[in-house]
Enzyme design. Structure first.
Site, short mmCIF file in Angstrom:
data_model
loop_
_atom_site.label_atom_id
_atom_site.label_comp_id
_atom_site.label_asym_id
_atom_site.label_seq_id
_atom_site.Cartn_x
_atom_site.Cartn_y
_atom_site.Cartn_z
CG HIS A 10 -1.99 -1.20 0.81
ND1 HIS A 10 -2.79 -1.21 -0.31
CD2 HIS A 10 -2.18 -2.40 1.41
CE1 HIS A 10 -3.45 -2.37 -0.37
NE2 HIS A 10 -3.09 -3.10 0.67
CB THR A 100 -8.16 -6.67 0.12
OG1 THR A 100 -6.99 -7.32 0.61
CG2 THR A 100 -9.35 -7.02 1.01
CD GLU A 151 0.01 -15.27 5.03
OE1 GLU A 151 1.10 -15.44 4.46
OE2 GLU A 151 -0.53 -14.17 5.17
N1 PXP Z 1 -1.16 -12.25 3.77
C1 PXP Z 1 -1.66 -12.38 2.52
C2 PXP Z 1 -1.57 -13.71 1.86
C3 PXP Z 1 -2.22 -11.28 1.84
O1 PXP Z 1 -2.72 -11.44 0.60
C4 PXP Z 1 -2.21 -10.03 2.47
C5 PXP Z 1 -2.73 -8.83 1.75
O2 PXP Z 1 -2.00 -8.60 0.60
C6 PXP Z 1 -1.65 -9.93 3.75
C7 PXP Z 1 -1.16 -11.06 4.39
C8 PXP Z 1 -1.59 -8.64 4.48
O3 PXP Z 1 -2.86 -8.17 4.75
P1 PXP Z 1 -3.05 -6.69 5.31
O4 PXP Z 1 -2.48 -5.77 4.26
O5 PXP Z 1 -4.52 -6.56 5.46
O6 PXP Z 1 -2.29 -6.59 6.59
#
Ligand code: PXP
Length: 244
Positions: A10, A100, A151
């Site tokens: 971001h 997202t 994950e």
């Molecule tokens: N893990 C994965 C696999 C993701 O796709 C994302 C978002 O890109 C994240 C973690 C991190 O999520 P956040 O940006 O909401 O902290």
């Protein structure tokens, strides 16, 4: 030890909003390293809405901590991953219309296809992670196709918390807890992430089977107020406290 992977997508979202050269996600990644990030996560989406190909080139060149390269299971992304050979590849579902990554990957119904897809990644030495919901059938399928890591998607848990739906939040947390133990019992390394904040991270960080958290959107937002390094250090502090 519980590792913190900082997702810098971001920073690129802000850059791309104006089509400028700044803020630079590689600079943010280097700062995150200095603040104690154990790894950097970046998602090269098919539509390049945030991270772009040149960012991945820059990260591969500049980072001293491992890169966790998030990507959809497409031929284009496979070719890019095989060219860069990042430390880890996390396979995520991707829909253009979503804001997202809204759900976990459907592994159980795509087992053969995904087994063939991840084999070359494993051959070149990438650790392959699969981003999935806390669902036993999906975890078993991820294990069968040869993933080394799963994950767990914490998005639903975080959304329930934000909406004040605490019974549902606690039920989702119970599923995450049970599935972290289950995945670990199969020999999978367990990571977790999506939507985590200072408020929601503690129970997830406290799960003894979870080895890594990947956190981005909240940290980049919080860095507007605190600065990136203090924002990351505060997350690290809460994670360490939860683990102790
Ligand atoms: N893990 C994965 C696999 C993701 O796709 C994302 C978002 O890109 C994240 C973690 C991190 O999520 P956040 O940006 O909401 O902290």
């Amino acid at each position: 030890m519980l590792r913190l992977g900082v997702n810098i997508d971001h920073v690129a979202t802000v850059r791309n909003a104006r089509g400028s050269a700044y803020p630079d996600p590689v600079r943010a990644a280097k700062l995150a390293e200095e603040a104690g990030a154990d790894g950097i996560t970046a998602h090269l989406r098919e539509d390049r809405r945030h991270i772009e190909d040149a960012d991945i080139d820059g990260l591969m060149e500049a980072l001293t901590v491992p890169l966790n390269f998030e990507m959809a299971a497409t031929d284009e992304m496979l070719a890019i991953a095989l060219r860069h050979k990042p430390h880890a590849v996390c396979i995520v579902p991707e829909k253009r219309e979503e804001r997202t990554t809204e759900g976990g990957l459907e592994v159980a119904r795509e087992e053969n296809k995904l087994a063939h897809f991840i084999a070359p990644l494993r051959e070149v030495g990438c650790r392959v992670s699969i981003f999935i919901a806390a669902d036993q059938a999906q975890i078993e399928a991820a294990n069968r196709i040869g993933a080394q890591v799963i994950e767990l998607h914490t998005g639903a848990y975080c959304d329930f918390h934000a909406e004040g739906r605490f019974d549902e939040r606690d039920a989702e947390l119970a599923r995450l807890t049970e599935m972290a133990t289950f995945a670990h019992s199969l020999g999978l390394e367990v990571h977790a992430g999506h939507g985590l904040t200072y408020e929601t991270v503690t129970p997830i960080a406290a799960l003894p089977e979870v080895m890594e958290l990947n956190i981005g959107h909240f940290l980049i937002g919080e860095s507007i107020f605190l600065g990136l390094e203090p924002a990351i250090k505060e997350m690290r502090r809460i994670m360490d406290e939860a683990r102790a």
